[in-house]
Write a protein that holds these residues in place. Sequence first.
Motif, PDB file in Angstrom:
ATOM      1  N   ALA A   1      38.531  55.419  35.460  1.00 26.20           N
ATOM      2  CA  ALA A   1      39.456  56.547  35.618  1.00 26.20           C
ATOM      3  C   ALA A   1      39.129  57.354  36.861  1.00 26.20           C
ATOM      4  O   ALA A   1      40.035  57.771  37.604  1.00 26.20           O
ATOM      5  CB  ALA A   1      39.396  57.432  34.376  1.00 26.20           C
ATOM      6  N   ARG A   2      37.846  57.568  37.124  1.00 23.06           N
ATOM      7  CA  ARG A   2      37.463  58.341  38.310  1.00 23.06           C
ATOM      8  C   ARG A   2      37.897  57.647  39.587  1.00 23.06           C
ATOM      9  O   ARG A   2      38.431  58.278  40.517  1.00 23.06           O
ATOM     10  CB  ARG A   2      35.947  58.554  38.325  1.00 23.06           C
ATOM     11  CG  ARG A   2      35.481  59.551  39.376  1.00 23.06           C
ATOM     12  CD  ARG A   2      33.987  59.456  39.628  1.00 23.06           C
ATOM     13  NE  ARG A   2      33.642  58.180  40.268  1.00 23.06           N
ATOM     14  CZ  ARG A   2      33.793  57.945  41.566  1.00 23.06           C
ATOM     15  NH1 ARG A   2      34.319  58.853  42.360  1.00 23.06           N
ATOM     16  NH2 ARG A   2      33.440  56.774  42.068  1.00 23.06           N
ATOM     17  N   VAL A   3      37.698  56.329  39.646  1.00 23.22           N
ATOM     18  CA  VAL A   3      38.051  55.571  40.843  1.00 23.22           C
ATOM     19  C   VAL A   3      39.559  55.562  41.061  1.00 23.22           C
ATOM     20  O   VAL A   3      40.043  55.764  42.185  1.00 23.22           O
ATOM     21  CB  VAL A   3      37.484  54.134  40.745  1.00 23.22           C
ATOM     22  CG1 VAL A   3      38.098  53.226  41.794  1.00 23.22           C
ATOM     23  CG2 VAL A   3      35.971  54.167  40.896  1.00 23.22           C
ATOM     24  N   VAL A   4      40.319  55.329  40.008  1.00 24.60           N
ATOM     25  CA  VAL A   4      41.781  55.308  40.144  1.00 24.60           C
ATOM     26  C   VAL A   4      42.275  56.659  40.644  1.00 24.60           C
ATOM     27  O   VAL A   4      43.087  56.743  41.583  1.00 24.60           O
ATOM     28  CB  VAL A   4      42.451  54.922  38.817  1.00 24.60           C
ATOM     29  CG1 VAL A   4      43.960  55.144  38.889  1.00 24.60           C
ATOM     30  CG2 VAL A   4      42.153  53.468  38.477  1.00 24.60           C
TER      31      VAL A   4
ATOM     32  N   ALA B   1      42.847  51.468  30.724  1.00 25.63           N
ATOM     33  CA  ALA B   1      42.208  52.536  31.497  1.00 25.63           C
ATOM     34  C   ALA B   1      42.872  52.708  32.861  1.00 25.63           C
ATOM     35  O   ALA B   1      43.081  53.836  33.327  1.00 25.63           O
ATOM     36  CB  ALA B   1      40.718  52.234  31.665  1.00 25.63           C
ATOM     37  N   LEU B   2      43.218  51.613  33.504  1.00 26.80           N
ATOM     38  CA  LEU B   2      43.900  51.675  34.797  1.00 26.80           C
ATOM     39  C   LEU B   2      45.259  52.348  34.677  1.00 26.80           C
ATOM     40  O   LEU B   2      45.609  53.256  35.442  1.00 26.80           O
ATOM     41  CB  LEU B   2      44.087  50.259  35.356  1.00 26.80           C
ATOM     42  CG  LEU B   2      42.859  49.490  35.820  1.00 26.80           C
ATOM     43  CD1 LEU B   2      43.223  48.036  36.067  1.00 26.80           C
ATOM     44  CD2 LEU B   2      42.283  50.110  37.082  1.00 26.80           C
ATOM     45  N   VAL B   3      46.038  51.882  33.719  1.00 26.44           N
ATOM     46  CA  VAL B   3      47.409  52.390  33.550  1.00 26.44           C
ATOM     47  C   VAL B   3      47.387  53.860  33.148  1.00 26.44           C
ATOM     48  O   VAL B   3      48.164  54.676  33.679  1.00 26.44           O
ATOM     49  CB  VAL B   3      48.158  51.534  32.509  1.00 26.44           C
ATOM     50  CG1 VAL B   3      49.479  52.187  32.117  1.00 26.44           C
ATOM     51  CG2 VAL B   3      48.392  50.130  33.055  1.00 26.44           C
ATOM     52  N   ASP B   4      46.508  54.221  32.234  1.00 27.03           N
ATOM     53  CA  ASP B   4      46.438  55.617  31.786  1.00 27.03           C
ATOM     54  C   ASP B   4      46.044  56.537  32.937  1.00 27.03           C
ATOM     55  O   ASP B   4      46.604  57.632  33.090  1.00 27.03           O
ATOM     56  CB  ASP B   4      45.445  55.761  30.634  1.00 27.03           C
ATOM     57  CG  ASP B   4      45.951  55.175  29.325  1.00 27.03           C
ATOM     58  OD1 ASP B   4      47.153  54.813  29.265  1.00 27.03           O
ATOM     59  OD2 ASP B   4      45.152  55.078  28.377  1.00 27.03           O
ATOM     60  N   ALA B   5      45.079  56.109  33.744  1.00 24.67           N
ATOM     61  CA  ALA B   5      44.624  56.957  34.845  1.00 24.67           C
ATOM     62  C   ALA B   5      45.691  57.100  35.924  1.00 24.67           C
ATOM     63  O   ALA B   5      45.900  58.184  36.467  1.00 24.67           O
ATOM     64  CB  ALA B   5      43.338  56.395  35.449  1.00 24.67           C
ATOM     65  N   ALA B   6      46.372  56.019  36.229  1.00 19.18           N
ATOM     66  CA  ALA B   6      47.391  56.068  37.285  1.00 19.18           C
ATOM     67  C   ALA B   6      48.601  56.878  36.854  1.00 19.18           C
ATOM     68  O   ALA B   6      49.235  57.554  37.678  1.00 19.18           O
ATOM     69  CB  ALA B   6      47.812  54.657  37.678  1.00 19.18           C
TER      70      ALA B   6
END
Length: 328
Positions: free
Chosen positions: A41-44, A78-83
């Motif tokens: 999440a931090r990286v995205v 995690a990718l989709v939620d963060a973006a």
Amino acid sequence: MARTLLSPGDVKGGWAIIPTPAKDDASDWRATKTVDIDETARVVNGLIDAGIDGILSMGTLGEAATMTHDEKLDFMKALVDAAAGRVPIFVGTTCINTRDTVALTRQALNIGADGTMLGLPMWCAPSRDVAVQFYKDVAEAVPEMNIAIYANPEAFKFDFPQPFWAQVAEIPQVVTAKYIGVGNLLGDLAAIRGRIKLLPIDFDYYAAARMDDSIDAFWSSGAVCHPLVTTTLRDVVAAARTSGDWGAARAFQARLGPTAATLFPNGSFKEFSTFNIPLEKARMNAGGWMKAGPVRPPYHLCPEPYLEGARKSGQMWADLGRALEAQD
């Protein structure tokens, strides 16, 4: 869910290709749930805040071949939620056969991924007919999913010839491709007839953009060493294309190019491909912008001199990023 297909014109700018962040015990085959969700999440968020235009994931350096099925689903979510819809998220769904690939692609769509970065199954070297049919089958099975062809000749034992590109260009879901090299670029562009946006690697972007005006996007694994380098490359090429003066873009390429020199052992892409995952993760960890973490087995073994070269590459990229920050 991604119900509207992108067009090649929708794919622009600098796209980061990211590793799957791993917890500290991930090199142990006994480890479970190895994905570092918080770092994901931090990286995205950091990439999006830095101005990155899209994110590709779960390819070779993304360790899609060594994550468990549950880990893949955890990482996708995690990718989709963060973006949160701010930039397109493409996830790798390649499995060792078409049926499992279709099932995983459907799950990725249901999670909310915008597309799949889809390579060929890794077992037998595919014929051209087999390669084309694979993409046709996945597109037919999951027609709402955008497809980025992952064109890595070393990984997939396939040379991606011009007739292949001409055929997959007829598949509406295929909108872009992660592309390597510029030697065949003009011929491949002629074959696809504007129907697929080819993404060269960051190190080739300046040269590719000079060759053809349709090249206005690229992929960058270095983005997670320092994203400002990637966005600066995007912006100097865009400015050059507008003004017709390529001097600043050429000068920036001269600063960027040396960061690749120590990444490829003995200057060999083939040797690099043998140790792609540990080399890239060593590079990214050394860059210091993200914690890529350790490598999942069995690809966690790599000669130390090769790793040292990768670390130097990551440090050089990060140094360039800090120099750019100081200029602002």
